[in-house]
Design a protein around this motif. Structure first.
Motif, short mmCIF file in Angstrom:
data_model
loop_
_atom_site.label_atom_id
_atom_site.label_comp_id
_atom_site.label_asym_id
_atom_site.label_seq_id
_atom_site.Cartn_x
_atom_site.Cartn_y
_atom_site.Cartn_z
N LEU A 1 0.83 -1.21 0.00
CA LEU A 1 0.00 0.00 0.00
C LEU A 1 0.86 1.25 0.00
CD1 LEU A 1 -2.81 -0.92 2.57
CD2 LEU A 1 -3.08 -0.60 0.10
N LEU A 2 1.94 1.23 0.75
CA LEU A 2 2.83 2.40 0.85
C LEU A 2 4.26 1.96 0.54
CD1 LEU A 2 1.62 4.14 4.14
CD2 LEU A 2 1.32 4.96 1.82
N PRO A 3 4.56 1.75 -0.75
CA PRO A 3 5.86 1.17 -1.09
C PRO A 3 7.05 2.09 -0.80
CG PRO A 3 4.56 1.65 -3.07
CD PRO A 3 3.69 1.95 -1.91
N THR A 4 6.79 3.39 -0.67
CA THR A 4 7.93 4.29 -0.47
C THR A 4 8.37 4.34 0.99
OG1 THR A 4 6.38 6.10 -0.21
CG2 THR A 4 7.34 5.80 -2.39
N ARG A 5 7.55 3.85 1.89
CA ARG A 5 7.90 3.95 3.30
C ARG A 5 8.83 2.80 3.69
NH1 ARG A 5 3.25 4.37 7.81
NH2 ARG A 5 3.14 6.53 7.16
N SER A 6 9.78 3.11 4.56
CA SER A 6 10.76 2.08 4.90
C SER A 6 10.13 0.99 5.76
CB SER A 6 11.94 2.70 5.64
OG SER A 6 11.62 2.82 7.01
N PRO A 7 10.60 -0.26 5.61
CA PRO A 7 10.05 -1.35 6.41
C PRO A 7 10.13 -1.08 7.91
CG PRO A 7 11.44 -2.21 4.67
CD PRO A 7 11.59 -0.71 4.64
N ALA A 8 11.20 -0.42 8.34
CA ALA A 8 11.34 -0.16 9.78
C ALA A 8 10.20 0.73 10.27
CB ALA A 8 12.69 0.51 10.06
N ILE A 9 9.84 1.74 9.47
CA ILE A 9 8.76 2.65 9.88
C ILE A 9 7.42 1.91 9.84
CG2 ILE A 9 7.57 4.81 9.32
CD1 ILE A 9 10.11 6.05 9.08
N HIS A 10 7.22 1.12 8.78
CA HIS A 10 6.01 0.30 8.73
C HIS A 10 5.88 -0.53 10.00
CE1 HIS A 10 3.90 0.89 5.06
NE2 HIS A 10 4.93 0.64 4.28
N HIS A 11 6.98 -1.15 10.37
CA HIS A 11 6.95 -2.04 11.53
C HIS A 11 6.62 -1.28 12.80
CE1 HIS A 11 8.60 -4.50 14.84
NE2 HIS A 11 8.10 -5.49 14.14
N ARG A 12 7.24 -0.10 12.94
CA ARG A 12 7.03 0.65 14.18
C ARG A 12 5.56 1.08 14.32
NH1 ARG A 12 10.58 5.02 13.92
NH2 ARG A 12 8.89 6.52 13.73
N PHE A 13 5.01 1.63 13.24
CA PHE A 13 3.61 2.06 13.28
C PHE A 13 2.69 0.86 13.48
CE2 PHE A 13 4.67 6.14 10.97
CZ PHE A 13 4.27 6.96 12.01
N ALA A 14 3.03 -0.27 12.83
CA ALA A 14 2.16 -1.44 12.92
C ALA A 14 2.12 -1.96 14.36
CB ALA A 14 2.62 -2.52 11.96
N VAL A 15 3.27 -2.04 15.00
CA VAL A 15 3.30 -2.57 16.36
C VAL A 15 2.51 -1.66 17.31
CG1 VAL A 15 4.82 -2.95 18.35
CG2 VAL A 15 5.38 -3.94 16.13
N GLU A 16 2.66 -0.35 17.13
CA GLU A 16 1.90 0.58 17.97
C GLU A 16 0.40 0.38 17.74
OE1 GLU A 16 1.24 5.38 18.64
OE2 GLU A 16 2.79 4.70 17.25
N ALA A 17 0.03 0.21 16.47
CA ALA A 17 -1.39 0.03 16.17
C ALA A 17 -1.90 -1.31 16.68
CB ALA A 17 -1.62 0.15 14.65
N PHE A 18 -1.09 -2.38 16.53
CA PHE A 18 -1.51 -3.69 17.05
C PHE A 18 -1.85 -3.56 18.53
CE2 PHE A 18 1.44 -6.05 13.87
CZ PHE A 18 0.51 -5.89 12.87
N ARG A 19 -0.98 -2.85 19.25
CA ARG A 19 -1.16 -2.73 20.70
C ARG A 19 -2.45 -1.98 21.01
NH1 ARG A 19 4.01 -1.19 22.22
NH2 ARG A 19 4.55 -3.38 22.37
N GLN A 20 -2.62 -0.81 20.35
CA GLN A 20 -3.81 0.00 20.62
C GLN A 20 -5.08 -0.75 20.24
OE1 GLN A 20 -3.25 3.61 18.42
NE2 GLN A 20 -2.42 4.68 20.19
#
Lengths: 259, 208
Positions: A145-164
């Motif tokens: 969906l967002l190919p320009t974003r780095s995997p590290a940033i994807h991961h960080r946002f995803a983990v925060e969202a999983f938690r919330q």
């Protein structure tokens, strides 16, 4: 100062531990309220208001005001609270009132949509219970969906969202296993919204093909080709953020391999 | 879907029922207290009592915040029962962080006469630096606790001069009068156990 915390916490209205404060408060509260005796339905409703959807033994009948959702395998049942006339927080929009806030609301919405896309593979059925998916699969779809974003940033946002989203009952995230399932509150969505979400899911890229966890039937997803580039990229992203999420590691290299 | 308050709603006209359910959604789901101007079921005393009765069926109560602002909160009986059973409690270190913010943003300013009313709204933010110096929590743990408290609307972040800072969040509007007083007494006992005020609180509780 710090030894005073438990004492204060016990007295705090919204936060407490079992203890003598419960008896301390009785006289104080009774002095100036017109409280009707608390019946069983009110007590369970209050608990669900404080804790979110309740996990109960599968055979127990839920009181009025709850929708009962039996877990696959009948290991337990969720009691999900409903409003009078089935009113949901979506009514806030019609009433022009502020919606609940989340840090990075757009990120959380996107992650929830992707999790729904990965778990809700049979769109003819209801979204709950769906099938389990993996953190790796969710990250792979996010990367598409967002190919320009780095995997590290994807991961960080995803983990925060999983938690919330897990705290709020929208998702269930088994952190150590790296698996994600839709949460019981998803079953409370009104039919009209589910229809809109179906359309949304049809427009989103599919998760990479992976063998479904044991006990689940393999979904028939047409055109479910493996985005080869996603797996190593995800693996790199997870590896590079390990210091922020030491045990949120969803066996990242395993997308598409046998588990 | 049945609801514990269906019999109460069944006695209303369709329009009244819609008004009560709309006001119920506003006070139960809304983040902040709502003004009665937009809600007939909050303005009209008879409908308001119906709404209060509907809320009671699920262990909730109607709470007047100020003038014409309303929200809902746990009814005192429900709160006591939840406390007695240990249901719905925050994790211990979240409570510790929240308590620190209450002491800094409410208890101390109030004792200095800078906060006069009985509300928990505070204009005195607690900075993350202060939280770090008063709690023995690892930085990561503290940030996670703050995130949970923010998401639960128990704290609100305000722009600090150079670091993030917090005040009590809109959930504190949901405390009933009895709950507010109890929390205030507990804060006095925690922050100044040797003070005359603390002695008075202990005496009044012992006398019951």
């Amino acid at each position: 100062m710090s030894e005073a915390f438990p004492a204060v916490a016990r007295g705090a209205a919204a936060t407490n531990t079992r203890g003598p404060a419960a008896t301390d408060t009785r006289g104080v509260a009774a002095a100036d309220t017109r409280t009707a005796p608390l019946d069983e339905a009110a007590l369970w409703a209050a608990r669900a208001r404080a804790e979110g959807p309740l996990m109960m033994p599968p055979g127990a009948a839920a009181p009025e005001g709850f929708r009962r959702l039996v877990e696959p395998g009948a290991t337990g049942a969720w009691w999900v609270q409903t409003g009078p006339d089935d009113v949901t927080p979506a009514a806030l929009r019609d009433l022009r009132l502020g919606l609940p806030t989340l840090d990075h609301r757009n990120e959380a919405s996107r992650v929830l949509a992707v999790c729904l896309r990965c778990c809700w593979v049979d769109l003819a059925a209801e979204p709950w219970p769906g099938r389990p998916t993996t953190v790796a699969a969710v990250l792979a779809v996010l990367a598409e969906l967002l190919p320009t974003r780095s995997p590290a940033i994807h991961h960080r946002f995803a983990v925060e969202a999983f938690r919330q989203l897990t705290d709020a009952g929208w998702l269930r995230w088994a952190e150590r296993a790296g698996t994600i399932r839709v949460g019981p509150r998803v079953a409370a969505w009104p039919a009209a919204e589910i229809e809109a979400l179906r359309e949304l899911c049809r427009t989103m890229p599919p998760p990479p093909a992976e063998p479904a966890p044991a006990g689940d039937t393999e979904p028939a997803l047409p055109g479910n080709s493996e985005p080869d580039a996603a797996a190593p990229a995800v693996a790199r992203g997870v590896a590079s953020t390990e210091e922020t999420a030491p045990d949120a590691d969803g066996n990242p290299g395993a997308a598409g391999e046998n588990r | 879907m049945t609801h514990p308050a269906d019999d109460l709603l069944g006695g209303l006209s369709e329009r009244q029922r819609d008004e009560v359910v709309a006001a119920w959604a506003a006070v139960e789901y809304g983040r902040e207290p709502v003004d009665e101007v937009g809600f007939a079921a909050l303005r009209d005393p008879a409908l308001r009592e119906t709404l209060r009765a509907v809320l009671h069926r699920t262990g909730r109560d109607l709470v007047r915040v100020a003038g014409r602002q309303w929200t809902s909160g746990f009814a005192d009986a429900a709160r006591e029962e939840l406390v007695a059973r240990g249901w719905g409690a925050l994790p211990e270190y979240d409570r510790a962080v929240l308590t620190t913010i209450l002491v800094h943003s409410v208890a101390i300013p109030r004792s200095e006469g800078r906060l006069t009313d009985d509300s928990w709204a505070s204009a005195v933010p607690t900075t993350v630096a202060e939280l770090r110096s008063h709690t023995q929590l690892a930085r990561g743990k503290l940030n996670e606790a703050l995130q949970r408290l923010r998401t639960a609307d128990l704290v609100r972040s305000v722009r600090g001069a150079d670091s993030a800072a917090y005040v009590p969040g809109p959930q504190f509007h949901r405390l009933t009068r009895a709950a507010r007083r109890l929390l205030q007494e507990e804060l006095v006992l925690a922050a100044g156990p040797g003070s005359p005020l603390a002695a008075a609180i202990r005496a009044s509780r012992g006398e019951r």
